[in-house]
Design a protein around this motif. Structure first.
Motif, PDB file in Angstrom:
ATOM      1  N   LYS A   1     -11.591  -1.315   0.701  1.00  0.00           N
ATOM      2  CA  LYS A   1     -10.794  -0.366   1.496  1.00  0.00           C
ATOM      3  C   LYS A   1     -11.360   1.034   1.316  1.00  0.00           C
ATOM      4  O   LYS A   1     -11.861   1.389   0.241  1.00  0.00           O
ATOM      5  CB  LYS A   1      -9.310  -0.429   1.113  1.00  0.00           C
TER       6      LYS A   1
ATOM      7  N   ASN B   1     -10.458   5.202   2.330  1.00  0.00           N
ATOM      8  CA  ASN B   1      -9.515   6.196   2.840  1.00  0.00           C
ATOM      9  C   ASN B   1      -9.998   7.581   2.416  1.00  0.00           C
ATOM     10  O   ASN B   1     -10.949   7.701   1.632  1.00  0.00           O
ATOM     11  CB  ASN B   1      -8.116   5.932   2.269  1.00  0.00           C
TER      12      ASN B   1
ATOM     13  N   ALA C   1      -1.641  -0.246  -5.328  1.00  0.00           N
ATOM     14  CA  ALA C   1      -0.402   0.240  -4.700  1.00  0.00           C
ATOM     15  C   ALA C   1      -0.631   0.645  -3.246  1.00  0.00           C
ATOM     16  O   ALA C   1       0.310   0.711  -2.465  1.00  0.00           O
ATOM     17  CB  ALA C   1       0.159   1.420  -5.490  1.00  0.00           C
ATOM     18  N   SER C   2      -1.895   0.908  -2.878  1.00  0.00           N
ATOM     19  CA  SER C   2      -2.201   1.292  -1.482  1.00  0.00           C
ATOM     20  C   SER C   2      -2.976   0.171  -0.781  1.00  0.00           C
ATOM     21  O   SER C   2      -3.848   0.430   0.044  1.00  0.00           O
ATOM     22  CB  SER C   2      -3.024   2.578  -1.461  1.00  0.00           C
ATOM     23  N   SER C   3      -2.638  -1.076  -1.118  1.00  0.00           N
ATOM     24  CA  SER C   3      -3.460  -2.218  -0.674  1.00  0.00           C
ATOM     25  C   SER C   3      -3.548  -2.404   0.841  1.00  0.00           C
ATOM     26  O   SER C   3      -4.489  -3.012   1.326  1.00  0.00           O
ATOM     27  CB  SER C   3      -2.944  -3.511  -1.322  1.00  0.00           C
TER      28      SER C   3
ATOM     29  N   MET D   1      -3.620   0.204   3.016  1.00  0.00           N
ATOM     30  CA  MET D   1      -4.093   1.460   3.618  1.00  0.00           C
ATOM     31  C   MET D   1      -5.604   1.365   3.784  1.00  0.00           C
ATOM     32  O   MET D   1      -6.330   1.073   2.842  1.00  0.00           O
ATOM     33  CB  MET D   1      -3.718   2.648   2.733  1.00  0.00           C
ATOM     34  N   HIS D   2      -6.078   1.640   4.992  1.00  0.00           N
ATOM     35  CA  HIS D   2      -7.508   1.475   5.272  1.00  0.00           C
ATOM     36  C   HIS D   2      -7.889   2.365   6.458  1.00  0.00           C
ATOM     37  O   HIS D   2      -7.235   2.295   7.503  1.00  0.00           O
ATOM     38  CB  HIS D   2      -7.786  -0.001   5.596  1.00  0.00           C
TER      39      HIS D   2
ATOM     40  N   VAL E   1      -2.829  11.496  -5.893  1.00  0.00           N
ATOM     41  CA  VAL E   1      -2.942  10.801  -4.604  1.00  0.00           C
ATOM     42  C   VAL E   1      -4.222   9.962  -4.574  1.00  0.00           C
ATOM     43  O   VAL E   1      -4.235   8.840  -4.061  1.00  0.00           O
ATOM     44  CB  VAL E   1      -2.890  11.829  -3.442  1.00  0.00           C
TER      45      VAL E   1
ATOM     46  N   VAL F   1      -5.008  11.082   3.821  1.00  0.00           N
ATOM     47  CA  VAL F   1      -3.736  11.579   3.291  1.00  0.00           C
ATOM     48  C   VAL F   1      -3.883  13.075   3.001  1.00  0.00           C
ATOM     49  O   VAL F   1      -4.788  13.486   2.269  1.00  0.00           O
ATOM     50  CB  VAL F   1      -3.350  10.825   1.993  1.00  0.00           C
TER      51      VAL F   1
ATOM     52  N   PHE G   1      -3.556   6.855  -6.435  1.00  0.00           N
ATOM     53  CA  PHE G   1      -2.784   5.928  -5.586  1.00  0.00           C
ATOM     54  C   PHE G   1      -3.718   5.212  -4.607  1.00  0.00           C
ATOM     55  O   PHE G   1      -3.662   3.983  -4.457  1.00  0.00           O
ATOM     56  CB  PHE G   1      -1.700   6.726  -4.841  1.00  0.00           C
ATOM     57  N   LEU G   2      -4.620   5.978  -3.961  1.00  0.00           N
ATOM     58  CA  LEU G   2      -5.538   5.363  -2.984  1.00  0.00           C
ATOM     59  C   LEU G   2      -6.543   4.433  -3.660  1.00  0.00           C
ATOM     60  O   LEU G   2      -7.062   3.508  -3.029  1.00  0.00           O
ATOM     61  CB  LEU G   2      -6.279   6.456  -2.193  1.00  0.00           C
TER      62      LEU G   2
END
Ligand code: NAP
Length: 250
Positions: free
Chosen positions: A174, A176, A231-233, A235-236, A223, A240, A226-227
């Motif tokens: 992933k 981000n 926990a941000s599995s 999000m791709h 942040v 942010v 988190f990415l």
């Protein structure tokens, strides 16, 4: 709850500011980290401060030979990395009339070429389930005088996030971006602005930040952590903003 235990992270530009704060946060959450910077002394000083879960590599993100050698240097420390935070960078300011080739090349070399080839060179070392985070900037969303080159370079990085997200999905890596607003780091002192110009810029920017202050590097780091984490599995390919509510022109 965030847990990076057993994970190894590479953070480019980890000797100060957002990169160093992220290194601290990753370690606190259980990760082993490798930082880069351009200066051996600063890299050594930083890893001594960070402790025995920290390793350092001297590598200039604006130099192609260093970018192509980064994988070999990483392999002398670890066979793979789980997390890549492409953060190394700086900003220089000039009105369009005063921009010369050096001003353009310096920033595009580090921010655009550096980001692209860091990701390219690290991909063979990344496993399925890995996470990449690129550092963009709020300047991509506003028209900020004197920042044509820096803003364009960060916009290119913003664009990479979307293209790389499409290309890396099949590998289950992933990607981000974190987009900081004004953050209190060495960034402004390392720009080409005088102290007076920095004060003027701060005076112009602060009234536009609803939270009415500069952010701390640790607030960006949280942040990024988190990415980087599971926990941000889902999000791709997204970005942010960590900017105190800075208004964006969409
Ligand atoms: N501070 C802000 O307001 C803000 C806002 C938006 C985005 N950002 C972005 O956040 C990132 C980090 O900046 P910061 O605010 O934390 O500034 P900083 O405190 O000046 O940290 C910059 C880091 O990048 C490293 N670096 C710079 N050029 C490098 C190169 N060519 N190769 C390898 N490392 C390099 C520096 O290490 P050495 O000098 O030791 O090489 C240092 O570790 C940058 O990409 C910046 O554009 C900052």
């Amino acid at each position: 709850m965030i847990n990076l235990t057993g994970k190894t992270a590479l953070i480019t530009g980890g000797t100060s500011g957002i990169g160093k704060a992220t290194a601290i946060d990753f370690i606190e959450n259980g990760a082993k980290i490798i930082i880069t910077g351009r200066n051996q002394h600063t890299v050594n000083e930083t890893i001594n401060e960070l402790g025995d879960q920290a390793y350092g590599i001297v590598s200039d993100s604006g130099k192609m030979s260093d970018l192509l050698d980064l994988g070999n240097k990483i392999k002398s420390i670890t066979p793979y990395i789980d997390i890549l935070f492409v953060n190394a960078g700086f900003g220089k300011y000039a009105p369009i009339e005063q921009i010369d080739e050096a001003h353009f090349d310096e920033q595009f070399n580090v921010l655009v070429k550096g980001t692209l080839f860091t990701v390219q060179q690290m991909l063979p070392l990344m496993k399925e389930g890995g996470a990449i985070i690129l550092n963009t900037s709020i300047v991509t969303e506003i028209g900020m005088s004197n920042s044509s080159v820096y803003s364009a370079a960060k916009s290119a990085v913003q664009s990479f996030v979307k293209t790389f997200a499409s290309e890396l999905a099949s590998r289950k890596i992933k990607i981000n971006a974190v987009s900081p607003g004004p953050i209190q780091t060495n960034y402004f002192d390392r720009s080409n602005l005088s102290q007076e110009q920095i004060q003027n810029m701060a005076g112009a920017v602060l009234p536009q930040v609803p939270l009415a202050r500069f952010g701390q590097p640790s607030e960006v780091a949280k942040v990024v952590t988190f990415l980087a984490s599971d926990a941000s599995s889902f999000m791709h390919g997204t970005e942010v903003f960590v900017d105190g509510g800075f208004p964006k022109i969409k």
